[in-house]
Design a protein around this motif. Structure first.
Motif, PDB file in Angstrom:
ATOM      1  N   GLY A  96       0.799  -1.219   0.000  1.00 14.08           N
ATOM      2  CA  GLY A  96       0.000   0.000   0.000  1.00 14.08           C
ATOM      3  C   GLY A  96       0.833   1.271   0.000  1.00 14.08           C
ATOM      4  O   GLY A  96       2.060   1.241   0.148  1.00 14.08           O
ATOM      5  N   PRO A  97       0.165   2.420  -0.168  1.00 13.89           N
ATOM      6  CA  PRO A  97       0.860   3.712  -0.206  1.00 13.89           C
ATOM      7  C   PRO A  97       1.437   4.062   1.162  1.00 13.89           C
ATOM      8  O   PRO A  97       0.943   3.622   2.201  1.00 13.89           O
ATOM      9  CB  PRO A  97      -0.232   4.695  -0.622  1.00 13.89           C
ATOM     10  CG  PRO A  97      -1.513   4.041  -0.223  1.00 13.89           C
ATOM     11  CD  PRO A  97      -1.298   2.573  -0.363  1.00 13.89           C
ATOM     12  N   ASP A  99       1.392   6.724   2.948  1.00 10.11           N
ATOM     13  CA  ASP A  99       0.563   7.465   3.893  1.00 10.11           C
ATOM     14  C   ASP A  99      -0.536   6.609   4.510  1.00 10.11           C
ATOM     15  O   ASP A  99      -1.213   7.049   5.444  1.00 10.11           O
ATOM     16  CB  ASP A  99      -0.050   8.695   3.221  1.00 10.11           C
ATOM     17  CG  ASP A  99      -0.919   8.357   2.023  1.00 10.11           C
ATOM     18  OD1 ASP A  99      -0.450   7.598   1.145  1.00 10.11           O
ATOM     19  OD2 ASP A  99      -2.063   8.838   1.972  1.00 10.11           O
ATOM     20  N   ARG A 100      -0.673   5.356   4.029  1.00 13.24           N
ATOM     21  CA  ARG A 100      -1.683   4.459   4.591  1.00 13.24           C
ATOM     22  C   ARG A 100      -1.069   3.157   5.099  1.00 13.24           C
ATOM     23  O   ARG A 100      -1.778   2.208   5.400  1.00 13.24           O
ATOM     24  CB  ARG A 100      -2.762   4.170   3.548  1.00 13.24           C
ATOM     25  CG  ARG A 100      -3.539   5.422   3.113  1.00 13.24           C
ATOM     26  CD  ARG A 100      -4.534   5.090   2.028  1.00 13.24           C
ATOM     27  NE  ARG A 100      -5.497   4.089   2.467  1.00 13.24           N
ATOM     28  CZ  ARG A 100      -6.234   3.340   1.634  1.00 13.24           C
ATOM     29  NH1 ARG A 100      -6.080   3.484   0.320  1.00 13.24           N
ATOM     30  NH2 ARG A 100      -7.095   2.461   2.108  1.00 13.24           N
ATOM     31  N   THR A 101       0.241   3.135   5.202  1.00  9.39           N
ATOM     32  CA  THR A 101       0.926   1.918   5.658  1.00  9.39           C
ATOM     33  C   THR A 101       0.496   1.565   7.070  1.00  9.39           C
ATOM     34  O   THR A 101       0.494   2.407   7.977  1.00  9.39           O
ATOM     35  CB  THR A 101       2.459   2.127   5.628  1.00  9.39           C
ATOM     36  OG1 THR A 101       2.866   2.358   4.278  1.00  9.39           O
ATOM     37  CG2 THR A 101       3.183   0.907   6.175  1.00  9.39           C
ATOM     38  N   ARG A 102       0.144   0.305   7.266  1.00  2.48           N
ATOM     39  CA  ARG A 102      -0.215  -0.177   8.600  1.00  2.48           C
ATOM     40  C   ARG A 102       1.053  -0.636   9.293  1.00  2.48           C
ATOM     41  O   ARG A 102       1.749  -1.551   8.838  1.00  2.48           O
ATOM     42  CB  ARG A 102      -1.232  -1.323   8.492  1.00  2.48           C
ATOM     43  CG  ARG A 102      -2.531  -0.892   7.830  1.00  2.48           C
ATOM     44  CD  ARG A 102      -3.624  -1.936   7.941  1.00  2.48           C
ATOM     45  NE  ARG A 102      -3.201  -3.271   7.547  1.00  2.48           N
ATOM     46  CZ  ARG A 102      -4.051  -4.262   7.274  1.00  2.48           C
ATOM     47  NH1 ARG A 102      -5.360  -4.055   7.371  1.00  2.48           N
ATOM     48  NH2 ARG A 102      -3.598  -5.450   6.923  1.00  2.48           N
TER      49      ARG A 102
END
Length: 282
Positions: A96-97, A99-102
């Protein structure tokens, strides 16, 4: 086979499938006793049973130091030593991007792909240093060298493996222990099939998908990476340490096309100032 690893003992993490399986098969065929380590119990046990004498499977979670320590101890207890440690276990991990990494996914990626390699190096070194010999090999990726060819955290840990390996190589060379990295390109394997085909079991789909982007006449196979690992594990590489061996059909070293040998440049000439050219007669 030539028996290039005759009398040696090798541990291979992530050894139940893909690159690890291919390497286990090649090392065993070359005379090594092989300990196959993986969290995939069914495939790992089946592979060891197929290879027969000189092969065994141990379930190993490389994020648990106690598992890795026990794995190395098993190699020593059962086969009498440890000559080759192939830190190959890895996951693609967090997607994922940025800014949305978990971060939970990122932590797991780091734990498997980098901390697991560190554990493998640590426990291999405690056996190899007193014996003053050994080969430690770790799997990186083109994503550790080039941007945009892997997920963010995966790219970071694969770059970290190279830095870690080079640092450890500098420490261990005085003990006769070698430490190197192998960089596979896109390989027809279950992990790649999960990304580019209809799931991990769809190796034929992965073969088709990768054929369209192959840098040479075919996609890479686990056996190709195993051949590179065999060199680093063998006495042929006795003075090779602190190196990165790409087995990637030129992806990291010659990734772009060569425009100066095709089209208007196909005929030999010399291009000089202001566009002046030499021709074949000069």
């Amino acid at each position: 086979m030539s028996g290039r690893l005759a009398g040696k003992v090798a541990v291979i993490t992530g050894g139940a499938s893909g690159i690890g399986e291919g390497t286990a098969r090649r090392f065993h065929a070359e005379g090594a006793c092989v300990v196959i380590a993986d969290v995939q119990e069914g495939p790992g046990a089946a592979l060891a049973a197929e290879l027969g004498d000189g092969a065994l499977f141990r379930r190993t979670d490389v994020t648990r130091e106690e598992d890795v320590a026990a794995l190395v101890d098993t190699a020593v207890e059962v086969f009498g030593g440890l000559d080759v440690m192939f830190n190959n276990a890895g996951v693609m991990g967090a997607l994922g991007p940025i800014d949305r990494t978990r971060l939970a996914d990122a932590d797991l990626t780091i734990a498997v792909d980098l901390r697991g390699v560190l554990c493998g190096m640590k426990h291999a070194a405690r056996v190899m240093k007193p014996r003053r010999s050994g080969s430690i090999i770790s799997t990186s990726s083109p994503a550790g060298v080039l941007g945009g060819v892997g997920p963010h955290v995966y790219s970071a840990v694969k770059a970290g493996i190279i830095g870690l390996s080079n640092s450890v190589a500098a420490e261990l060379r005085r003990f006769g222990v070698r430490c190197n990295v192998i960089v596979p390109g896109a390989v027809v394997s279950p992990m790649t099939a999960e990304l580019v085909a209809e799931g991990a079991a769809d190796l034929a789909g992965a073969q088709t998908a990768l054929s369209g982007t192959a840098y040479m006449d075919r996609p890479l196979r686990p056996a190709d990476i195993a051949a590179g690992a065999l060199y680093l594990a063998s006495d042929d590489a006795a003075l090779v340490t602190g190196t990165v061996l790409p087995v990637d059909a030129g992806m990291t070293g010659a990734g772009g096309p060569s425009p100066f040998a095709t089209g208007r440049y196909e005929e030999p000439a010399g291009l000089l100032e202001a566009g002046r050219r030499t021709d074949a007669s000069t």
